[in-house]
Design an enzyme around this catalytic site. Structure first.
Site, PDB file in Angstrom:
ATOM      1  N   ARG A  93      32.657  90.230 135.531  1.00 41.27           N
ATOM      2  CA  ARG A  93      32.593  88.934 135.064  1.00 41.27           C
ATOM      3  C   ARG A  93      30.859  88.599 134.768  1.00 41.27           C
ATOM      4  NH1 ARG A  93      37.157  86.049 136.101  1.00 41.27           N
ATOM      5  NH2 ARG A  93      35.904  84.012 136.222  1.00 41.27           N
TER       6      ARG A  93
ATOM      7  N   TRP B 208      26.619  83.419 138.623  1.00 37.28           N
ATOM      8  CA  TRP B 208      25.957  83.425 137.402  1.00 37.28           C
ATOM      9  C   TRP B 208      25.262  82.077 137.228  1.00 37.28           C
ATOM     10  CZ3 TRP B 208      26.140  81.385 132.295  1.00 37.28           C
ATOM     11  CH2 TRP B 208      25.646  82.095 131.279  1.00 37.28           C
TER      12      TRP B 208
ATOM     13  N   GLU C 165      25.096  93.145 121.283  1.00 38.46           N
ATOM     14  CA  GLU C 165      25.741  92.697 122.676  1.00 38.46           C
ATOM     15  C   GLU C 165      25.224  93.893 123.445  1.00 38.46           C
ATOM     16  OE1 GLU C 165      29.866  92.124 122.609  1.00 38.46           O
ATOM     17  OE2 GLU C 165      29.702  90.561 124.034  1.00 38.46           O
TER      18      GLU C 165
ATOM     19  N   LYS D  65      31.542  87.803 131.530  1.00 37.93           N
ATOM     20  CA  LYS D  65      32.767  88.368 130.696  1.00 37.93           C
ATOM     21  C   LYS D  65      33.707  87.174 130.437  1.00 37.93           C
ATOM     22  CE  LYS D  65      36.004  91.088 129.248  1.00 37.93           C
ATOM     23  NZ  LYS D  65      35.843  91.915 128.225  1.00 37.93           N
TER      24      LYS D  65
HETATM   25  O1  M6R Z   1      38.017  85.590 126.836  1.00 43.71           O
HETATM   26  P1  M6R Z   1      37.995  85.399 125.371  1.00 43.71           P
HETATM   27  O2  M6R Z   1      38.362  86.118 124.527  1.00 43.71           O
HETATM   28  O3  M6R Z   1      38.357  83.511 124.857  1.00 43.71           O
HETATM   29  O4  M6R Z   1      36.208  85.189 125.189  1.00 43.71           O
HETATM   30  C1  M6R Z   1      35.454  84.894 123.856  1.00 43.71           C
HETATM   31  C2  M6R Z   1      34.124  85.264 123.980  1.00 43.71           C
HETATM   32  O5  M6R Z   1      33.350  84.952 124.865  1.00 43.71           O
HETATM   33  C3  M6R Z   1      34.226  86.896 123.948  1.00 43.71           C
HETATM   34  O6  M6R Z   1      34.954  87.411 122.950  1.00 43.71           O
HETATM   35  C4  M6R Z   1      32.719  87.504 123.871  1.00 43.71           C
HETATM   36  O7  M6R Z   1      32.228  87.159 122.633  1.00 43.71           O
HETATM   37  C5  M6R Z   1      32.845  89.072 124.011  1.00 43.71           C
HETATM   38  N1  M6R Z   1      31.938  89.563 124.848  1.00 43.71           N
HETATM   39  C6  M6R Z   1      32.659  89.980 123.069  1.00 43.71           C
HETATM   40  O8  M6R Z   1      32.670  91.306 123.022  1.00 43.71           O
END
Ligand code: M6R
Length: 609
Positions: A27, A73, A488, A604
């Site tokens: 996370r 975090w 990323e 995460k």
């Molecule tokens: O859990 P979620 O799908 O709502 O999260 C949204 C974004 O934080 C997530 O997709 C983020 O952009 C990822 N790290 C992309 O790889």
């Protein structure tokens, strides 16, 4: 983001807490700590990885039957031992996920009452506030209830006290928390994956709940203080689902798990001969039959899935669709449409911005809500009228991969359901689309076989500082997703553009140092895309093209092509092209030697705003 584990047992809980924290590492966190009650209160904290905390626990010979643990975090205050949880006040200790918005006012009040603060965190006010009420009542549950009643913001908290060696108190509002039920031992965690080695029986706490957890019994009261029963679920996840196996990184494992994840996600649908609204809930036909538009709310990769779906919905189902970044939508003045379907998309189901955007949409009178989510019983699934669970399994790598493609699979189904309800599908088209869906896992498997070629390309990227991704139409959001993945995990600056936009600005960036990754499916825009590629070549740019098998593109020293198996892939094309870009980012990051599964500064589950 932050993670919580707690345990009360008749055995040493330190290994349980440490293993739980290890399972929450994905996370994202920057410090860790635990408190054990054993005759007194023993606290160990460290900056950095859980392995460091484990070494400190061994060095201090910490053991006992009751404890709470946390990965932090940093939000309020730098990552440091002093700011790491648990925070202690008097005889009790607290771990906390979320943000206390009125912490400044509480801090002033508690200082005036004689409490000394040793950290910069918002959490420390909770510890002192509970201690304040505990001194008055000598009742830990009553003190917790009195304290949380004064908290504004979001919290999931766990509390232990040296006066109660067999008792764990916890509470939640706005941040997830669950109770794990064992045999004469019980647990708490912010995420079920932390508890899988000890139990799969879990009870999800509701907003405002406070739970009193002993060895033999768990009792829960709601926000009003009434005793309540919360149902017990058996998690479908198993402890080994979060193991690395033979893979080098979770991201690599999760890329390769996509055929299985897609099979599981589509299982119910493709087993049937006809498209069924009930895939989205028992009363879905009634809700979906009445909507006149679709608004998607999501963040990051999930937002890119939403963008793809807007193309499908308008083209196939003939329904107006728009995708909004959740953190923007929640604060902008928008024109509500009570007949719009509000669709949230989220891997975790706990993303604070997406949840707030959903609540905002509902407050505007838009109550036809659907969530597409990978986590059952998450906040978003509980807050939505309809739901579709993707069955990707736990995604540990911070960079979303299998969660994204399974979201796209779910969005294919939504498109087809709405198309059918709106009379836009002939019997032949329905059968053809279902056949396409059935072929999806196998086609993804074939794309995965391209990995050696993609890996060879990645070697040329490691020394680049920038990259440009181009796509057109429904593949433009796939270009956005490719650029997000690359930045990323490899920290290479990447931008994505619809290829037709090049000459309106980004072409100025193109030179021999700018790799231009291009998605070239065999669709109605392919000839226009080829012209855009010429524009790049004319400025000395080097093209890396992922093309459908039957697209004619002349290769040269500066035009490299990897061909996907077969010809045009219709509805599945964005999914197949995504897989190539995932592999490209993964291997570029490997070349650069970054921490692929835990990229810097990212978490995460983004459970704070
Ligand atoms: O859990 P979620 O799908 O709502 O999260 C949204 C974004 O934080 C997530 O997709 C983020 O952009 C990822 N790290 C992309 O790889």
């Amino acid at each position: 983001m932050c993670g919580i584990v707690g345990a009360v047992a008749q055995r040493n809980v330190v290994p349980i807490l440490l293993e739980g924290l290890r399972r929450l590492e994905y996370r994202g966190y920057d410090s860790a700590g635990l408190v054990i009650i054993n005759g007194g209160l023993k606290r160990v904290r460290s900056v950095g990885r859980v392995a460091g905390l484990e070494a400190a626990c061994t060095a201090h010979q910490v053991h006992g039957n009751l404890g709470i643990a946390h990965t932090r975090w940093a939000t309020h205050g730098v990552p440091s031992e002093a700011n790491a949880h648990p925070h202690v006040s008097g005889s009790l200790a607290v771990v906390h996920n979320g943000i206390i918005e009125n912490h400044e006012a509480l801090r002033i009040r508690l200082k005036a009452a004689g409490f000394t603060f040793t950290s910069e965190t918002d959490t420390e006010v909770i510890a002192h506030l509970v201690e304040l009420y505990y001194r008055q009542t000598q009742d830990l549950l009553a003190a917790t209830r009195a304290a949380v009643a004064e908290l504004e913001g979001a919290y999931a908290i766990g509390i232990v006290c040296e006066d109660s060696p067999n008792r764990l108190i916890c509470a939640r509002k706005g941040s997830p928390l669950l109770v794990g039920l064992g045999i004469e031992e019980n647990f708490i965690a912010s995420d079920v994956s932390a508890l899988l080695p000890v139990t799969q029986r879990v009870m999800y706490l509701e907003e405002g709940d406070v739970a009193d957890i002993g060895l033999l019994a768990v009792s829960v009261v709601d926000a009003a203080g009434n005793p309540v029963d919360r149902s017990v679920h058996i998690s479908e996840l198993s402890a080994d689902m979060a193991e690395l196996g033979n893979y080098r990184h979770f991201m690599q494992k999760e890329i390769h798990e996509q055929p299985r994840a897609l099979t599981d996600t589509l299982l119910t649908a493709v087993a049937q001969e006809h498209i069924q609204p009930e895939w989205f809930g028992f009363d879905a036909a009634e809700v979906l039959g009445k909507v006149n538009a679709v608004t998607f709310l999501a963040c990051g990769t999930s937002y890119h899935a939403a963008k793809v779906a807007t193309y499908w919905l308008e083209a196939i189902a003939g329904i107006p669709a728009r995708a909004e970044i959740a953190s923007e939508y929640r604060y902008r003045t928008s024109v509500p449409n009570p007949d719009a379907l509000i669709v949230t998309i989220s891997q975790s189901g706990e993303t604070a911005d997406t949840l707030a955007a959903l609540n905002h949409a509902k407050a505007l009178g838009q109550d036809k809500t659907l969530t597409i989510c990978n986590v059952p019983e998450s906040a978003l699934t509980r807050a939505s009228r309809l739901k579709f669970l993707t069955r990707a399994g736990p995604e540990i790598g911070v960079a979303s991969t299998k969660a994204f493609t399974t979201q796209l699979a779910a969005l294919c189904l939504l498109t087809l359901v709405l198309a059918k309800l709106r009379g836009r599908l002939s019997v032949e088209q329905e059968a053809a689309y279902l056949a396409e869906l059935r072929s999806m896992p196998n086609k993804v498997q074939q794309v995965l076989a391209l990995e050696p070629q993609v890996e060879a390309w990645s070697q040329r990227f490691a020394n680049k500082h920038h990259a440009l991704f181009l796509g057109r139409g429904v593949h433009y959001p796939i270009a956005l997703e490719g650029a997000l993945k690359l930045k990323e995990i490899s920290y290479i600056h990447a931008e994505a553009y619809p290829a037709g936009e090049l000459k309106h600005g980004p072409l100025a960036l193109v030179d021999e140092d700018m790799p231009v990754i291009t998605i070239a499916p065999n669709d109605q825009l392919i000839e226009k895309l080829k012209s855009n590629m010429q524009e790049v070549r004319a400025r000395g740019g080097e093209l890396y093209v992922f093309a459908d098998g039957d697209v004619h593109i002349e290769e040269s020293a500066f035009v490299h092509v990897i061909r996907l198996p077969g010809g045009s892939n219709g509805l599945l094309s964005p999914i197949l092209h995504t897989v190539t870009l995932q592999m490209l980012s993964y291997h570029a990051a490997l070349q650069k030697g970054t921490d692929v599964d835990k990229p810097r500064n990212l978490a995460k589950s983004v459970t704070v705003e």
